[in-house]
Design an enzyme around this catalytic site. Sequence first.
Site, PDB file in Angstrom:
ATOM      1  N   PHE B  39       0.856  -1.188   0.000  1.00  5.71           N
ATOM      2  CA  PHE B  39       0.000   0.000   0.000  1.00  5.71           C
ATOM      3  C   PHE B  39       0.892   1.238   0.000  1.00  5.71           C
ATOM      4  O   PHE B  39       1.688   1.442   0.921  1.00  5.71           O
ATOM      5  CB  PHE B  39      -0.915  -0.010   1.225  1.00  5.71           C
ATOM      6  CG  PHE B  39      -1.882  -1.170   1.227  1.00  5.71           C
ATOM      7  CD1 PHE B  39      -3.146  -1.045   0.650  1.00  5.71           C
ATOM      8  CD2 PHE B  39      -1.525  -2.398   1.768  1.00  5.71           C
ATOM      9  CE1 PHE B  39      -4.020  -2.110   0.628  1.00  5.71           C
ATOM     10  CE2 PHE B  39      -2.407  -3.476   1.754  1.00  5.71           C
ATOM     11  CZ  PHE B  39      -3.658  -3.335   1.174  1.00  5.71           C
ATOM     12  N   ILE B  77       2.415  -1.634   4.496  1.00  4.29           N
ATOM     13  CA  ILE B  77       2.134  -0.204   4.366  1.00  4.29           C
ATOM     14  C   ILE B  77       3.474   0.523   4.236  1.00  4.29           C
ATOM     15  O   ILE B  77       4.388   0.283   5.023  1.00  4.29           O
ATOM     16  CB  ILE B  77       1.428   0.288   5.659  1.00  4.29           C
ATOM     17  CG1 ILE B  77       0.082  -0.429   5.863  1.00  4.29           C
ATOM     18  CG2 ILE B  77       1.311   1.793   5.699  1.00  4.29           C
ATOM     19  CD1 ILE B  77      -1.105   0.226   5.251  1.00  4.29           C
ATOM     20  N   CYS B  78       3.565   1.409   3.275  1.00  3.59           N
ATOM     21  CA  CYS B  78       4.805   2.188   3.091  1.00  3.59           C
ATOM     22  C   CYS B  78       4.989   3.165   4.264  1.00  3.59           C
ATOM     23  O   CYS B  78       4.102   3.974   4.550  1.00  3.59           O
ATOM     24  CB  CYS B  78       4.744   2.975   1.786  1.00  3.59           C
ATOM     25  SG  CYS B  78       6.097   4.153   1.612  1.00  3.59           S
ATOM     26  N   VAL B  79       6.125   3.085   4.914  1.00  4.42           N
ATOM     27  CA  VAL B  79       6.350   3.874   6.127  1.00  4.42           C
ATOM     28  C   VAL B  79       6.341   5.376   5.874  1.00  4.42           C
ATOM     29  O   VAL B  79       5.731   6.142   6.636  1.00  4.42           O
ATOM     30  CB  VAL B  79       7.647   3.420   6.860  1.00  4.42           C
ATOM     31  CG1 VAL B  79       8.888   3.602   6.001  1.00  4.42           C
ATOM     32  CG2 VAL B  79       7.807   4.167   8.179  1.00  4.42           C
ATOM     33  N   ALA B  82       2.899   6.511   5.130  1.00  6.64           N
ATOM     34  CA  ALA B  82       2.073   6.351   6.325  1.00  6.64           C
ATOM     35  C   ALA B  82       2.317   7.480   7.337  1.00  6.64           C
ATOM     36  O   ALA B  82       1.383   8.015   7.919  1.00  6.64           O
ATOM     37  CB  ALA B  82       2.339   4.999   6.967  1.00  6.64           C
TER      38      ALA B  82
END
Lengths: 101, 130
Positions: B39, B77-79, B82
């Site tokens: 994501f 999830i892409c940090v 995010a």
Amino acid sequence: MLLHTVNKSPFERNSFAQCMGHAKKGSSVLLIEDGVFAALKGAANESVVSNAIGDIGVYVLGPDLNARGMTDEDVIDGVKIVDYTGFVELAAEHDVVQSWL
Amino acid sequence: MKFGIQVNEGPYQHQAADSAYNFAKAAIDAGHEIFRIFFYHDGVNNGTRLTTPPQDDRNIVKRWSELAADHNVDLVICVAAAQRRGICDADESKRNGKDADNLAEGFRISGLGQLIEAGIESDRLLVFGD
């Protein structure tokens, strides 16, 4: 060979035209989301689709077609209607999936 | 066959999250493996457990969590995306001095390397977005 997916209406963006310009003989194009409008019979880009059929496999995602009030009857002759299972099969059959966004 | 999926748009905003889910579900039903779903950009909003849609609407976040639980799908999830959008797990929350975390069950936060790896390890990579 490539499977191209197009998710924009040809009346909104030019990604469908770009995709058709790049798609080589033997590759396939799957119309999803608003991309399904490119499969509409009698629309301005009908000749782009009908001329390509034969060299390029043109598919449209049935659930997205139906969600926009269209049925099999509204689709350009030669365009094949698939469901999500068919989408998965197309992705598996082709070497690469290029998502035109 | 192994599929990798990238989702670039948030839930209830664009059809991408629904298209990606339906594809993943159909692939699993056909006996394929989903190597990872990554994501990215606004797609990270698929991973907040605070989502509370009306009862007669689909719960997109819960649907992802269930997919992860039932079929062991890796939801990443892409940090960087995010952090910008206020999506964090307990560790990230503590590290950034926040008072809460909101990552949904079955998701984990990691970096872009996970997307690259999905591209390498998967037979096909599909991108769903705007």
